[in-house]
Write an enzyme that holds these catalytic residues in place. Structure first.
Site, short mmCIF file in Angstrom:
data_model
loop_
_atom_site.label_atom_id
_atom_site.label_comp_id
_atom_site.label_asym_id
_atom_site.label_seq_id
_atom_site.Cartn_x
_atom_site.Cartn_y
_atom_site.Cartn_z
N TYR A 106 10.43 0.56 -2.76
CA TYR A 106 10.21 0.06 -1.41
C TYR A 106 11.47 -0.64 -0.88
CZ TYR A 106 5.28 0.86 -2.63
OH TYR A 106 4.09 1.42 -3.04
N THR A 153 2.94 -4.05 -0.12
CA THR A 153 4.22 -4.48 0.48
C THR A 153 5.10 -3.32 0.95
OG1 THR A 153 5.37 -4.51 -1.65
CG2 THR A 153 4.29 -6.56 -0.97
N ASP A 184 1.29 -6.11 -4.78
CA ASP A 184 1.80 -4.82 -5.25
C ASP A 184 3.13 -4.51 -4.58
OD1 ASP A 184 1.32 -2.04 -6.51
OD2 ASP A 184 1.79 -1.59 -4.41
P1 NAP Z 1 -2.61 0.38 4.45
O1 NAP Z 1 -2.67 -0.87 3.69
O2 NAP Z 1 -3.79 1.27 4.48
O3 NAP Z 1 -2.22 0.08 5.98
C1 NAP Z 1 -1.20 -0.77 6.38
C2 NAP Z 1 -1.19 -0.79 7.90
O4 NAP Z 1 -2.44 -1.32 8.36
C3 NAP Z 1 -0.10 -1.67 8.47
O5 NAP Z 1 0.38 -1.01 9.62
C4 NAP Z 1 -0.84 -2.94 8.89
O6 NAP Z 1 -0.28 -3.54 10.02
C5 NAP Z 1 -2.21 -2.41 9.22
N1 NAP Z 1 -3.24 -3.43 8.99
C6 NAP Z 1 -3.53 -4.09 7.85
N2 NAP Z 1 -4.55 -4.93 8.03
C7 NAP Z 1 -4.92 -4.80 9.34
C8 NAP Z 1 -5.92 -5.41 10.15
N3 NAP Z 1 -6.77 -6.30 9.64
N4 NAP Z 1 -6.02 -5.03 11.43
C9 NAP Z 1 -5.17 -4.10 11.97
N5 NAP Z 1 -4.20 -3.49 11.26
C10 NAP Z 1 -4.09 -3.85 9.95
O7 NAP Z 1 -1.38 1.30 4.01
P2 NAP Z 1 -0.22 1.23 2.93
O8 NAP Z 1 0.72 0.15 3.24
O9 NAP Z 1 0.27 2.62 2.81
O10 NAP Z 1 -0.98 0.93 1.54
C11 NAP Z 1 -1.15 -0.36 1.02
C12 NAP Z 1 -0.21 -0.63 -0.14
O11 NAP Z 1 -0.45 0.30 -1.19
C13 NAP Z 1 1.26 -0.39 0.18
O12 NAP Z 1 1.80 -1.42 0.98
C14 NAP Z 1 1.83 -0.28 -1.19
O13 NAP Z 1 1.97 -1.55 -1.80
C15 NAP Z 1 0.76 0.56 -1.88
N6 NAP Z 1 1.02 2.01 -1.83
C16 NAP Z 1 1.23 2.68 -3.01
C17 NAP Z 1 1.50 4.03 -3.02
C18 NAP Z 1 1.73 4.74 -4.33
O14 NAP Z 1 2.22 5.88 -4.33
N7 NAP Z 1 1.41 4.14 -5.44
C19 NAP Z 1 1.54 4.76 -1.82
C20 NAP Z 1 1.29 4.08 -0.64
C21 NAP Z 1 1.02 2.72 -0.66
P3 NAP Z 1 0.54 -4.93 9.97
O15 NAP Z 1 1.64 -4.71 8.98
O16 NAP Z 1 0.95 -5.10 11.38
O17 NAP Z 1 -0.40 -6.00 9.51
#
Ligand code: NAP
Length: 276
Positions: free
Chosen positions: A53, A19, A48
């Site tokens: 956030y 999220t 998550d």
């Molecule tokens: P991610 O999930 O690798 O990528 C998200 C991006 O990918 C968004 O722009 C999304 O676009 C796009 N996307 C998702 N599915 C898609 C699909 N099927 N086709 C095309 N584009 C797609 O990156 P993230 O948000 O950094 O990581 C995921 C989650 O991990 C976070 O949201 C957070 O909850 C958690 N996180 C934790 C930490 C930590 O330090 N613990 C750090 C980073 C992230 P749309 O939104 O347009 O769908």
């Protein structure tokens, strides 16, 4: 839905929902809520979030999304390192619970390591668990040496380490993922599609075409291939959620995995854990 288990035996889906960067654009809010609800309906019941956030706004959005379906959701949230003390963690947890509109966080994580001694955070987490405010606790962004230190500080009850892990970030395969497996802790892979950058990779696109899947599906199926990693892609649209959900049903062949190894080799030597 493919599932794995926390050390206490709790089953959790290998594909959940992130999220980060939700609740930042009012025009996207309804789509983001609809995406999370669709994900839950399709079995991606782990959501998550974190107090960080949107300064609590993502937790509020999650609270809105899970209203009426709370019992079907496995809720994960994270506390800032500066809140991970005996005094401050209960207050941070209460604020998160209020924003989430629930009386229990299923899995509460230390977002990254800060200045509070790990042993104090372990005690604070254990107290929240004993009080029933959290179902389990874990950490995020801790490398192997930190995990060893955590356990030595009384943290055997840690349920997971949420880390940056995807095809382009394979460093954890050297010793962190084996360490977690030895301690029956599933890893939680964040940014599994490298924040969208992987989806544009030409080599991944080529392999995805040969597999008959999309690049996002191949990247996610690869991340959860061994059954002991939970991937938490963030998707802001129902279409992306549906596409991602299908990755849990995609089994990559030995030849597909070999092609991915060639295209995205694991680093030769140990690398410090990366963070985004
Ligand atoms: P991610 O999930 O690798 O990528 C998200 C991006 O990918 C968004 O722009 C999304 O676009 C796009 N996307 C998702 N599915 C898609 C699909 N099927 N086709 C095309 N584009 C797609 O990156 P993230 O948000 O950094 O990581 C995921 C989650 O991990 C976070 O949201 C957070 O909850 C958690 N996180 C934790 C930490 C930590 O330090 N613990 C750090 C980073 C992230 P749309 O939104 O347009 O769908």
């Amino acid at each position: 839905m493919k599932v794995t288990q926390l050390p206490d035996g709790t089953p959790v889906p290998c594909l959940g929902q992130g999220t980060w960067q939700m609740a930042e654009t009012p025009a996207r809010r309804a789509a983001e809520i609809a995406a999370l609800r669709e994900g839950v309906a399709l079995g991606m019941t782990l959501i998550d979030t974190a107090e960080m956030y949107g300064d609590g706004a993502a937790e509020e959005l999650v609270g809105e999304a899970i209203a009426g379906i709370r019992d079907r959701v496995f809720l994960v949230s994270k506390a800032y390192p500066h809140n991970a003390s005996r005094d401050r963690l209960p207050r941070a947890c209460e604020r998160s619970l209020t924003r989430l509109g629930t009386d229990r966080i299923d899995l509460y994580l230390l977002h990254w390591r800060g200045d509070i001694p790990l042993g104090e955070t372990v005690d604070a987490m254990a107290a929240l668990h004993a009080a029933g405010r959290i179902g389990a606790w874990g950490v995020s962004n801790l490398d192997t040496a930190d995990m060893v230190e955590l356990v030595a500080a009384g943290g055997e009850g840690c349920a997971t380490d949420q880390i940056l892990y995807n095809l382009t970030r394979r460093g954890p395969e050297h010793d962190l993922l084996p360490w977690l497996a030895n301690h029956a802790m599933p890893a939680m892979a964040y940014s599994p599609v490298e924040q969208g950058r992987l989806i544009a990779d030409p080599t991944l696109n080529h392999i995805a075409t040969s597999v008959g899947a999309t690049p996002a599906q191949v990247a996610l199926a690869w991340t959860i291939r061994n059954g002991d990693v939970i991937a938490i892609p963030k998707a802001g649209t129902v279409d992306h959620v549906r596409e991602n959900r299908a990755a849990a049903d995609l089994t990559l062949s030995a030849a597909d995995l070999a092609a991915l190894d060639d295209a995205f080799p694991r680093p030769r030597g140990r690398r410090p854990l990366e963070m985004l």
